[in-house]
Structure formats: C-alpha cells, structure tokens
Write a protein that holds these residues in place. Sequence first.
Motif, PDB file in Angstrom:
ATOM      1  N   VAL A 125       0.783  -1.249   0.094  1.00  0.00           N
ATOM      2  CA  VAL A 125       0.093  -0.056  -0.022  1.00  0.00           C
ATOM      3  C   VAL A 125       0.964   1.176   0.149  1.00  0.00           C
ATOM      4  CG1 VAL A 125      -1.533   1.187   1.169  1.00  0.00           C
ATOM      5  CG2 VAL A 125      -1.856  -1.276   1.034  1.00  0.00           C
ATOM      6  N   ARG A 127       0.516   4.966   0.670  1.00  0.00           N
ATOM      7  CA  ARG A 127      -0.545   6.155   0.852  1.00  0.00           C
ATOM      8  C   ARG A 127       0.131   7.330   0.774  1.00  0.00           C
ATOM      9  NH1 ARG A 127      -1.923   7.173   7.319  1.00  0.00           N
ATOM     10  NH2 ARG A 127      -3.078   9.010   6.814  1.00  0.00           N
ATOM     11  N   PHE A 202      -4.447   2.117  -9.170  1.00  0.00           N
ATOM     12  CA  PHE A 202      -4.909   3.211  -8.570  1.00  0.00           C
ATOM     13  C   PHE A 202      -6.267   3.517  -8.705  1.00  0.00           C
ATOM     14  CE2 PHE A 202      -4.924   8.287  -8.570  1.00  0.00           C
ATOM     15  CZ  PHE A 202      -4.824   8.276  -7.441  1.00  0.00           C
ATOM     16  N   THR A 204      -9.724   6.029  -7.561  1.00  0.00           N
ATOM     17  CA  THR A 204     -10.575   7.032  -6.892  1.00  0.00           C
ATOM     18  C   THR A 204     -12.016   6.944  -7.165  1.00  0.00           C
ATOM     19  OG1 THR A 204     -10.728   8.740  -8.723  1.00  0.00           O
ATOM     20  CG2 THR A 204      -8.423   8.665  -7.316  1.00  0.00           C
ATOM     21  N   ILE A 244     -12.965   3.122  -7.190  1.00  0.00           N
ATOM     22  CA  ILE A 244     -12.395   2.354  -5.932  1.00  0.00           C
ATOM     23  C   ILE A 244     -13.201   1.176  -5.338  1.00  0.00           C
ATOM     24  CG2 ILE A 244     -13.673   4.427  -4.550  1.00  0.00           C
ATOM     25  CD1 ILE A 244     -10.357   2.957  -3.433  1.00  0.00           C
ATOM     26  N   TRP A 260      -0.694  -0.886  -4.382  1.00  0.00           N
ATOM     27  CA  TRP A 260      -1.896  -0.145  -4.491  1.00  0.00           C
ATOM     28  C   TRP A 260      -1.882   1.279  -3.854  1.00  0.00           C
ATOM     29  CZ3 TRP A 260      -6.545  -1.766  -0.915  1.00  0.00           C
ATOM     30  CH2 TRP A 260      -7.435  -0.969  -1.040  1.00  0.00           C
ATOM     31  N   CYS A 262      -2.864   4.545  -3.002  1.00  0.00           N
ATOM     32  CA  CYS A 262      -4.143   5.190  -2.177  1.00  0.00           C
ATOM     33  C   CYS A 262      -4.094   6.373  -1.886  1.00  0.00           C
ATOM     34  CB  CYS A 262      -4.087   4.526  -0.687  1.00  0.00           C
ATOM     35  SG  CYS A 262      -4.723   2.663  -1.021  1.00  0.00           S
ATOM     36  N   LYS A 263      -5.106   7.100  -2.090  1.00  0.00           N
ATOM     37  CA  LYS A 263      -5.301   8.354  -1.504  1.00  0.00           C
ATOM     38  C   LYS A 263      -5.383   8.302  -0.112  1.00  0.00           C
ATOM     39  CE  LYS A 263      -8.438  11.407  -3.205  1.00  0.00           C
ATOM     40  NZ  LYS A 263      -9.795  11.707  -2.928  1.00  0.00           N
ATOM     41  N   ASP A 266      -8.008   6.280   2.029  1.00  0.00           N
ATOM     42  CA  ASP A 266      -8.081   5.142   1.522  1.00  0.00           C
ATOM     43  C   ASP A 266      -6.966   4.372   2.108  1.00  0.00           C
ATOM     44  OD1 ASP A 266     -10.269   5.949  -0.051  1.00  0.00           O
ATOM     45  OD2 ASP A 266      -9.266   5.837  -1.895  1.00  0.00           O
ATOM     46  N   GLY A 267      -5.708   4.952   2.112  1.00  0.00           N
ATOM     47  CA  GLY A 267      -4.464   4.397   2.468  1.00  0.00           C
ATOM     48  C   GLY A 267      -4.443   4.133   3.974  1.00  0.00           C
ATOM     49  N   MET A 270      -7.118   1.323   4.388  1.00  0.00           N
ATOM     50  CA  MET A 270      -6.944   0.065   3.812  1.00  0.00           C
ATOM     51  C   MET A 270      -5.483  -0.556   4.216  1.00  0.00           C
ATOM     52  SD  MET A 270      -9.441  -0.782   2.297  1.00  0.00           S
ATOM     53  CE  MET A 270     -11.010  -0.213   1.844  1.00  0.00           C
ATOM     54  N   SER A 271      -4.445   0.208   4.602  1.00  0.00           N
ATOM     55  CA  SER A 271      -3.356  -0.323   4.874  1.00  0.00           C
ATOM     56  C   SER A 271      -3.454  -1.168   6.266  1.00  0.00           C
ATOM     57  CB  SER A 271      -2.134   0.690   5.121  1.00  0.00           C
ATOM     58  OG  SER A 271      -2.226   1.540   6.224  1.00  0.00           O
TER      59      SER A 271
END
Length: 395
Positions: A125, A127, A202, A204, A244, A260, A262-263, A266-267, A270-271
């Motif tokens: 990930v 971020r 990626f 969004t 996304i 991945w 991530c914005k 999200d990061g 999701m991480s």
Amino acid sequence: MTNPLVEIDGDEMTRVLWPIIKEKLIVPFVDLKTDYYDLGIENRDATDDQVTTDAANAIKKWGVGVKNATITPNGARVKEYNLKKQWKSPNGTIRALLDGTVFRKPILVKNIEPSIKSWKKPIIVGRHAYGDLYKSVETYACHPGKAELVFTETNGKEKRITIHDFEGAGVLQAMHNTEESIQSFAHSCFRFALDQQLDVWFATKDTISKTYDQRFKIVFQRIFDKHYQQDFEKKNIHYYYTLIDDMVAKLVKSEGGFLWACKNYDGDVMSDLVASAFGSLAMMTSVLVSPNGYFEYEAAHGTVQQHYYKHLRGEKTSTNPTALIFAWTGALRKRGELDFNANLQLFADKLDRVLIETVEEGFMTGDLALLANPPAQRILSSVEFIEELSKRLQR
Ligand code: NAD
C-alpha cells in the motif's frame, strides 16, 4: 561499504533489539559504515528535537537511511520521561523534510496464511500522506443558512459555489490538495513500482468527484504517459486505473503482487486492513520514498511499549524483530544498488532468505506462533530468535 547508511535509533523495546541485530546479524558479515543519529526520546528532548532535523538532512546527504521506531509523545509520555514539551512525531518531521510517500509491504511466510485465501503475493500500500480529510476544515451549522465555497485568487478574482441551503442544522467540511503534492505522490508510486517491478493499481471515485478525484486521475495518467510508460513496457509491468469500489472488489479476488496507490484516507484505512489480513504488524515493513531519490526504511510497528516494561522487569520477551531486520536489509540492499556494490545486495537477500526459512521451518517468536499452521516447533525469545538466525547465517 563505501558510503554510509544514515542510522536513526529509537525507543523502548525496539531500541533494546537494535544493537543486538547489528551485533549478531550485520557487523560479523558487513564492513558496516553508518552516520548515527540518536532519536531516543531523551536525546530529542535534550537537543530540542534538532537531532530529528539533522537526521533528515543526513538522509538528504547520503540518500539512504534506516530508522528504528520512536515514541511520538502524548501527555502521558511527557510525564513518563519528564519532557520539556510534547515533541512532534519524528516521522512527520522527517516526511515533511524529505517529501515522500510511505509504502508498506507485508513479509510473507508459507506457514502463516492470509485471511484472504487468494492472496499469494504481497500487496503493497502506497499512501498519499498530504491533504484531503487530514487537512480539512469543518463546522457544525446550527441554524438554517446558506453554505458557500469561496475561492479568492491573489489578484482578487472570486469564485463562489453554493454548497447547500440549510433549512435546519447540518454539518460542513472543506478539504484540499495541491497539484505539486499529487504529482510527487504519482512520481513516488511509479518509481517504487519500477524499482520493485510491480504493477500499479490506482483508484478514486472520479465518477462522483468530477473535479477533485478526477484531478488525481488526470495527474497520474499524464505523469505515467510522459515519464514512465516506456520503462514500464521494458519491465513488462502495467499501470491500471479503476474506480475505488471496483478496486476493492478486485482486490479480494486477486493474487496480490502489486502496488496499490491510495489516496490519503483510503491508505489510512486500507493499509490496516491489508496488514491485518496478511497476519501481523510485526511482519510489515515500511519505506519512505522521496521524489528526490531519498529512501528511509523502517518497521511499520511502534516501540512495543508493553514488551519493554516486561524487559525492564527482567522478564524475557518474544518481540518479533522481523520487520526491524527487513528495514536493515532494505536499506543495505538500496545502499548496495546505489553504490554498485553487488555483495552488499547479495548479503541483504541472504539475510532475508535465512529469516523466512527459519520461520517456515517452525522457529519463531510468540506473536507468529499464535497464527502458524502447522504449529511452531519452537517458540523463541527475541534474542534466541536472532541467535538462531545468526547461526544459520554463519552456515
Ligand atoms: P506498537 O506497534 O508498538 O504495538 C502495538 C501492538 O502490536 C503491541 O501491543 C504488540 O502486541 C504488537 N506488536 C507490534 N510490534 C510487535 C513486534 N515486533 N513483536 C510482537 N508484537 C508486536 O504500537 P503502540 O503500542 O500503539 O505504540 C507504542 C509506541 O510506539 C508509541 O509511543 C507510539 O508513539 C510509537 N509508534 C512509533 C511508530 C514509528 O516510529 N514508526 C509507529 C507506531 C507507533
């Protein structure tokens, strides 16, 4: 070694393990050169945190650093260590000076299965660490009224958009990002993918956020086309953009083995999902990649405070040193690559392999023993585990 690594020491249990890792696993095999900075909380306090800035500047000078986990003080820590003030997060300070993206990568072993059965390879990930929700402003609208978004250019020109006409109470939020930060995020992700030979995914929500999220999509695509497409083709890796929601649906069916991007939000979310689904925080490495070509390697976990208190009481701990060791090998491998030192790269690969084989043969620390299938052969203390690695590495 020709050029040194910037060595950044830290706190508590990870500070206890740091010299043991060096003494048993690195110094006997490598003519180690480091430029050392003590970011232990006492020294940060004594130097009014100047040492953190010095360490970041040293990474700018030498290009590669390895960092131990450090305390980010809160009120309780100020009391515990009798600090002059609640110093800022060292990671935040270093990140601000180096400007980069943090990539977190799980270390996989055969006897710890990810919760998601299809995952065979690591999912990394990346971020974005600036803006969005984390630099937003918000307010509670307690009365009916008109909410507007107003942007005033430096030349005085004004843009005004109605957000909502409130007939009763409500909430409001405004967030931003900068073109420069999005660009540097994109560069860091594509460079990291080239370095590790990985596809980039990626995502969004640009179908809904037609300006904000769409900007991210446009910047990524433009930078990819202009700077990276040819190199990606040469390495047979790909850049893939999707929505996304589609992304998370594909993620849980995938084999893994990609980056991945991530914005920020999200990061953040999701991480932790990815770390937990792969097994353990102690098996997660982290590297800060700056668009200016600097690298800082560390473990994703903190100082393992509770184990430290046990250690202070004279008890043996079974703290897992894996992510710390991988931080060292990541940094040594990168140093080797930048200095055309193939032996150093080879050593880093060997130490990684020895560690993975040791765990896969059933020798592990307590945290992994809780997850292992088949069960552990021997549950080792931190020192016993490092000694086992040293013995095997000698061999
Ligand atoms: P932590 O990551 O140190 O520990 C959280 C829990 O995860 C522990 O209770 C332990 O059960 C488990 N764990 C983590 N690493 C482990 C390992 N190597 N082996 C076995 N188990 C492990 O986080 P925390 O307790 O929330 O924070 C302690 C201190 O670390 C805080 O002062 C915080 O500021 C700092 N911190 C630093 C960093 C960093 O420097 N990168 C990151 C996170 C937290």
